[in-house]
Every structure is written in structure tokens, then in C-alpha cells.
Design a protein around this motif. Structure first.
Motif, PDB file in Angstrom:
ATOM      1  N   LEU A 268      14.047  20.958  -2.393  1.00 52.32           N
ATOM      2  CA  LEU A 268      13.295  22.080  -2.944  1.00 52.32           C
ATOM      3  C   LEU A 268      12.731  22.880  -1.780  1.00 52.32           C
ATOM      4  O   LEU A 268      12.282  22.310  -0.780  1.00 52.32           O
ATOM      5  CB  LEU A 268      12.171  21.594  -3.858  1.00 52.32           C
ATOM      6  N   VAL A 269      12.770  24.197  -1.908  1.00 44.62           N
ATOM      7  CA  VAL A 269      12.321  25.103  -0.863  1.00 44.62           C
ATOM      8  C   VAL A 269      10.936  25.631  -1.235  1.00 44.62           C
ATOM      9  O   VAL A 269      10.723  26.087  -2.359  1.00 44.62           O
ATOM     10  CB  VAL A 269      13.306  26.287  -0.698  1.00 44.62           C
ATOM     11  N   VAL A 270      10.025  25.574  -0.277  1.00 51.01           N
ATOM     12  CA  VAL A 270       8.684  26.127  -0.450  1.00 51.01           C
ATOM     13  C   VAL A 270       8.562  27.309   0.502  1.00 51.01           C
ATOM     14  O   VAL A 270       8.536  27.129   1.724  1.00 51.01           O
ATOM     15  CB  VAL A 270       7.589  25.077  -0.149  1.00 51.01           C
ATOM     16  N   ASN A 271       8.531  28.513  -0.057  1.00 45.62           N
ATOM     17  CA  ASN A 271       8.345  29.734   0.738  1.00 45.62           C
ATOM     18  C   ASN A 271       6.857  29.915   0.994  1.00 45.62           C
ATOM     19  O   ASN A 271       6.068  29.979   0.055  1.00 45.62           O
ATOM     20  CB  ASN A 271       8.886  30.952  -0.004  1.00 45.62           C
TER      21      ASN A 271
ATOM     22  N   CYS B 196      14.154  21.601  11.618  1.00 45.49           N
ATOM     23  CA  CYS B 196      14.382  22.941  11.058  1.00 45.49           C
ATOM     24  C   CYS B 196      13.594  23.213   9.776  1.00 45.49           C
ATOM     25  O   CYS B 196      14.067  23.895   8.877  1.00 45.49           O
ATOM     26  CB  CYS B 196      15.861  23.179  10.816  1.00 45.49           C
ATOM     27  N   GLY B 197      12.386  22.652   9.672  1.00 46.37           N
ATOM     28  CA  GLY B 197      11.564  22.885   8.496  1.00 46.37           C
ATOM     29  C   GLY B 197      11.831  21.944   7.340  1.00 46.37           C
ATOM     30  O   GLY B 197      11.282  22.116   6.258  1.00 46.37           O
ATOM     31  N   TRP B 198      12.666  20.934   7.551  1.00 45.74           N
ATOM     32  CA  TRP B 198      12.976  19.952   6.512  1.00 45.74           C
ATOM     33  C   TRP B 198      12.098  18.715   6.678  1.00 45.74           C
ATOM     34  O   TRP B 198      11.749  18.334   7.790  1.00 45.74           O
ATOM     35  CB  TRP B 198      14.434  19.507   6.602  1.00 45.74           C
TER      36      TRP B 198
ATOM     37  N   PHE C  27      12.276  12.305  -1.289  1.00 44.48           N
ATOM     38  CA  PHE C  27      12.828  13.589  -1.715  1.00 44.48           C
ATOM     39  C   PHE C  27      12.691  14.620  -0.601  1.00 44.48           C
ATOM     40  O   PHE C  27      11.678  14.666   0.097  1.00 44.48           O
ATOM     41  CB  PHE C  27      12.132  14.088  -2.988  1.00 44.48           C
ATOM     42  N   SER C  28      13.714  15.451  -0.419  1.00 45.01           N
ATOM     43  CA  SER C  28      13.751  16.438   0.661  1.00 45.01           C
ATOM     44  C   SER C  28      13.158  17.778   0.241  1.00 45.01           C
ATOM     45  O   SER C  28      13.403  18.247  -0.870  1.00 45.01           O
ATOM     46  CB  SER C  28      15.193  16.666   1.123  1.00 45.01           C
ATOM     47  N   TRP C  29      12.426  18.374   1.176  1.00 39.85           N
ATOM     48  CA  TRP C  29      11.793  19.673   1.005  1.00 39.85           C
ATOM     49  C   TRP C  29      12.102  20.527   2.220  1.00 39.85           C
ATOM     50  O   TRP C  29      12.238  20.003   3.325  1.00 39.85           O
ATOM     51  CB  TRP C  29      10.275  19.522   0.907  1.00 39.85           C
ATOM     52  N   GLN C  30      12.165  21.826   2.012  1.00 39.56           N
ATOM     53  CA  GLN C  30      12.241  22.786   3.101  1.00 39.56           C
ATOM     54  C   GLN C  30      10.972  23.639   3.049  1.00 39.56           C
ATOM     55  O   GLN C  30      10.722  24.301   2.046  1.00 39.56           O
ATOM     56  CB  GLN C  30      13.458  23.687   2.951  1.00 39.56           C
ATOM     57  N   ILE C  31      10.200  23.609   4.115  1.00 34.64           N
ATOM     58  CA  ILE C  31       8.950  24.357   4.186  1.00 34.64           C
ATOM     59  C   ILE C  31       9.196  25.507   5.157  1.00 34.64           C
ATOM     60  O   ILE C  31       9.269  25.297   6.374  1.00 34.64           O
ATOM     61  CB  ILE C  31       7.788  23.464   4.669  1.00 34.64           C
ATOM     62  N   ILE C  32       9.349  26.712   4.610  1.00 38.97           N
ATOM     63  CA  ILE C  32       9.802  27.832   5.438  1.00 38.97           C
ATOM     64  C   ILE C  32       8.946  29.084   5.224  1.00 38.97           C
ATOM     65  O   ILE C  32       8.330  29.250   4.169  1.00 38.97           O
ATOM     66  CB  ILE C  32      11.285  28.165   5.149  1.00 38.97           C
ATOM     67  N   PRO C  33       8.939  29.971   6.224  1.00 35.64           N
ATOM     68  CA  PRO C  33       8.262  31.257   6.032  1.00 35.64           C
ATOM     69  C   PRO C  33       8.992  32.091   4.982  1.00 35.64           C
ATOM     70  O   PRO C  33      10.226  32.097   4.932  1.00 35.64           O
ATOM     71  CB  PRO C  33       8.352  31.936   7.404  1.00 35.64           C
ATOM     72  N   SER C  34       8.242  32.803   4.164  1.00 33.96           N
ATOM     73  CA  SER C  34       8.827  33.611   3.082  1.00 33.96           C
ATOM     74  C   SER C  34       9.876  34.594   3.571  1.00 33.96           C
ATOM     75  O   SER C  34      10.872  34.816   2.922  1.00 33.96           O
ATOM     76  CB  SER C  34       7.729  34.373   2.333  1.00 33.96           C
ATOM     77  N   GLY C  35       9.681  35.204   4.722  1.00 33.37           N
ATOM     78  CA  GLY C  35      10.592  36.233   5.192  1.00 33.37           C
ATOM     79  C   GLY C  35      11.711  35.742   6.099  1.00 33.37           C
ATOM     80  O   GLY C  35      12.393  36.553   6.727  1.00 33.37           O
ATOM     81  N   LEU C  36      11.943  34.440   6.169  1.00 34.03           N
ATOM     82  CA  LEU C  36      12.940  33.914   7.099  1.00 34.03           C
ATOM     83  C   LEU C  36      14.338  34.447   6.814  1.00 34.03           C
ATOM     84  O   LEU C  36      15.054  34.851   7.734  1.00 34.03           O
ATOM     85  CB  LEU C  36      12.942  32.391   7.095  1.00 34.03           C
ATOM     86  N   GLY C  37      14.725  34.512   5.567  1.00 34.35           N
ATOM     87  CA  GLY C  37      16.052  35.027   5.223  1.00 34.35           C
ATOM     88  C   GLY C  37      16.239  36.462   5.672  1.00 34.35           C
ATOM     89  O   GLY C  37      17.299  36.823   6.195  1.00 34.35           O
ATOM     90  N   GLU C  38      15.216  37.268   5.465  1.00 34.76           N
ATOM     91  CA  GLU C  38      15.283  38.672   5.884  1.00 34.76           C
ATOM     92  C   GLU C  38      15.378  38.786   7.405  1.00 34.76           C
ATOM     93  O   GLU C  38      16.159  39.569   7.934  1.00 34.76           O
ATOM     94  CB  GLU C  38      14.052  39.417   5.377  1.00 34.76           C
TER      95      GLU C  38
END
Length: 141
Positions: A65-68, A92-94, A101-112
Motif C-alpha cells: 500500500l502506498v502512503v502519499n 527506496c521508501g519501502w 505487510f509492505s508499505w511505500q511511504i513517499i512524497p505526494s509529488g514524486l511521480g510528477e
């Protein structure tokens, strides 16, 4: 379709403990159904099912699950909470929580940011060196 699609997370008898933990980490979360076999819960309005399915299947990184997060403070908060009591940091934020259970904790604008061809390679080089992501370093890459 009358109901939204939602994930079922397979636990080894501790689905309620997991649901209680996730509801304590994320605001606006609650357990909606609790039976010996299934625990239904909502995390920030997102419906999940915890199944007490036994030891047959284990979590792995194929599903996460990804947490923006909008700030470094949010990244720090979710990272600390989800790795507490036996969770594990990855790269890498995982991370894996104490239930595996695996999580991705990432900045909201990373994709952009990654869509900018001039910066994507530099940003990726920074991210590949980090466990918990550092927004300052990512933004300056």
C-alpha cells in the motif's frame, strides 16, 4: 457493480490486531465488522478486509500500500509508526510493518518529479540510496 473493489489481507489469526494497529496509525479509521474469521475496517475511508486464513500464505513485496505524504513530518510519522514493534526498513521508501505487510511511504509529488526527464535520473539515484525518503534531498536532486 454496486460495491467498490477492496483488498483482502491474509493473516495468521491476528487480523483484528492488525486492523487495530492500522486504525491507530491512520486518522479517520475504524473497524466496521469483527468476526472470528473476518475483520472489515476502513483506513481514511478506504475499505479493507483482514482474513484469519492461517499460516498457508505470507505477505511479500508483490503487494504493498502506498502512503502519499505532503511533508517530511508525515513521512517521518508513518515511517516511525509502521516500523515500530518489529517492522523492518527496506530501501527506496519501502518498509514492512510488524505483520510483514509492505508499505511505500513517499512524497505526494514524486511521480510528477520523476516525469521531468532532466531530473528523473538524479532523483532516482538519490532515492536508490535511501531507506526512508528525504524530501529535501529529493527536491534538490
Amino acid at each position: 457493480m454496486s460495491s467498490p473493489i477492496y483488498p483482502c489481507l491474509w493473516f495468521d489469526g491476528n487480523a483484528k490486531s492488525a486492523a487495530e494497529f492500522y486504525c491507530s496509525v491512520f486518522k479517520n479509521s475504524k473497524i466496521t465488522t469483527d468476526t472470528p474469521m473476518v475483520v472489515m475496517f476502513e483506513v481514511n475511508g478506504y475499505k479493507l478486509m483482514g482474513l484469519n486464513g492461517g499460516p498457508h500464505f505470507q505477505f511479500n513485496e508483490a503487494v504493498s500500500l502506498v502512503v502519499n505524504c505532503d511533508s517530511q513530518e508525515e513521512i517521518d510519522y508513518y515511517w516511525e509508526k509502521l516500523t515500530s514493534d518489529g517492522g523492518e526498513e527496506s530501501m527506496c521508501g519501502w518498509l514492512k510493518d510488524k505483520f510483514g505487510f509492505s508499505w511505500q511511504i513517499i512524497p505526494s509529488g514524486l511521480g510528477e518529479l520523476m516525469s521531468d526527464p532532466g531530473r528523473a535520473q538524479r532523483i532516482m539515484a538519490e532515492v536508490m540510496q535511501m531507506k526512508k525518503l528525504d524530501m529535501g534531498k529529493i527536491m534538490s536532486a
